[in-house]
Design a protein around this motif. Sequence first.
Motif, PDB file in Angstrom:
ATOM      1  N   LYS A   1      82.299 -41.933-135.312  1.00  0.00           N
ATOM      2  CA  LYS A   1      81.336 -40.893-134.934  1.00  0.00           C
ATOM      3  C   LYS A   1      82.020 -39.535-134.793  1.00  0.00           C
ATOM      4  O   LYS A   1      81.498 -38.506-135.243  1.00  0.00           O
TER       5      LYS A   1
ATOM      6  N   GLU B   1      83.326 -45.399-132.221  1.00  0.00           N
ATOM      7  CA  GLU B   1      83.382 -44.083-131.570  1.00  0.00           C
ATOM      8  C   GLU B   1      84.272 -43.117-132.354  1.00  0.00           C
ATOM      9  O   GLU B   1      83.954 -41.931-132.483  1.00  0.00           O
TER      10      GLU B   1
ATOM     11  N   THR C   1      73.333 -43.577-140.553  1.00  0.00           N
ATOM     12  CA  THR C   1      73.082 -42.883-139.296  1.00  0.00           C
ATOM     13  C   THR C   1      73.631 -41.474-139.383  1.00  0.00           C
ATOM     14  O   THR C   1      74.467 -41.164-140.234  1.00  0.00           O
TER      15      THR C   1
ATOM     16  N   ALA D   1      75.720 -38.293-137.337  1.00  0.00           N
ATOM     17  CA  ALA D   1      77.019 -38.319-136.660  1.00  0.00           C
ATOM     18  C   ALA D   1      76.924 -38.792-135.214  1.00  0.00           C
ATOM     19  O   ALA D   1      77.922 -39.207-134.628  1.00  0.00           O
ATOM     20  N   GLU D   2      75.730 -38.757-134.652  1.00  0.00           N
ATOM     21  CA  GLU D   2      75.528 -39.235-133.284  1.00  0.00           C
ATOM     22  C   GLU D   2      75.206 -40.725-133.247  1.00  0.00           C
ATOM     23  O   GLU D   2      75.003 -41.293-132.168  1.00  0.00           O
ATOM     24  N   GLY D   3      75.131 -41.350-134.415  1.00  0.00           N
ATOM     25  CA  GLY D   3      74.822 -42.775-134.475  1.00  0.00           C
ATOM     26  C   GLY D   3      73.339 -43.080-134.472  1.00  0.00           C
ATOM     27  O   GLY D   3      72.949 -44.237-134.302  1.00  0.00           O
TER      28      GLY D   3
END
Length: 390
Positions: free
Chosen positions: A37, A34, A121, A123-125
């Motif tokens: 991210k 987290e 990925t 930035a939101e995964g």
Amino acid sequence: MSFRVKSLTLGLLVAMFAASPVLAAGPEWMHDFEKAKAKALAEKKAMLVDFTGSDWCAWCKRLSAEVFTKDEFLAAATKNLVLVELDFPSDKSSQSEELQAQNEKLKEIYSISGFPTVLLTDAEGIPFATTGYQEGGPEAYITHLHDLLAIRDIRDAAFAKAEKATGLEQARLLAEGLEAMDGPFLSTFYSDQIARVMELDPTDSLGKKEEFTDILNEGRIKEFVEKYNDRLQTVSTEGPDAILKVLDEALAEKDMPRSLREQFVENKLRLLMNEKRTEDALAFLDETVKEASSKDRGEALLRKAVITYRLGKTEEALGQLDAIAAEQKEDELLVNVFFNKGKILAQENRAADAIAAFESANKHADVDAQKIIGDILARLKAANKATETP
């Protein structure tokens, strides 16, 4: 004696190396997903997520030692990427329970089945590319990552245009963005876009329905495989009849994805043939032909023709293949029909007829298949010429 001592010493060194972790972990690598991210969002970067087994996975160790720990890689990669290492070591004594739980959850979310797996990925995964070990060291890996980052740009551009489009044009643009990517993550992270394409193109004018249906079915395929693999393992020692019973139960599942059904059909046929139950095999093949959709009928008939030849009925099998060729129009199927016909004729030492069959296959083949068929034709023609030379 000295040779044996040296060999033993080398064996101990290899064992020690295999047991020792090779971590990419340095200040550039993060472990809290987290936080990674948040960093990626703030710095407008993508993420590189390395799923690794630092103390047991040989290829993970090589990737870390040859690339991920090198200053050259770190300096270049961190310009565009936030680096994340998710480790699954055998010895978890240095990991907190929270970290282990996080990693296991992410492994499940991203459907990780092998190590090393490297995801790119946003930035939101949301993943857009997957890779693993690559030879060539830091420079080659950076070039490889630049190519993968370009996939995100294609995806984003296509999806942005799709938001402004309607109807079939929106479907085409969504499909363009989806087709830039390839990976097991598509069914989990892009199901909405895939479903939207199919909704906007009900007549399948883009030709994506089968491919996208298979992607959407991946989750269901996994459930079926887990369910029936466990049952097949349980009855594997009880003999062929017990195995056949489980296979029949699986084939009775009406909502089984098409690609998986074909595998169960092949498994049942293989078992029946191995048990020399040829009449049962042919009866089962007749059933599959009757139950097949118009789209699958050709494949079912082709399967029957191949089995018919294995039973020693050469002319009957060739007749069946000719009937399929006369009925079907799809290039991919016709390639397989003529290719199998060529194989049969070659095995029966009917070289001229085999050459004609392979040439027919070549007319319907794509570029890659043409290369393979071309090589076969060249060898057949050379052999045929040699036998004709007095």
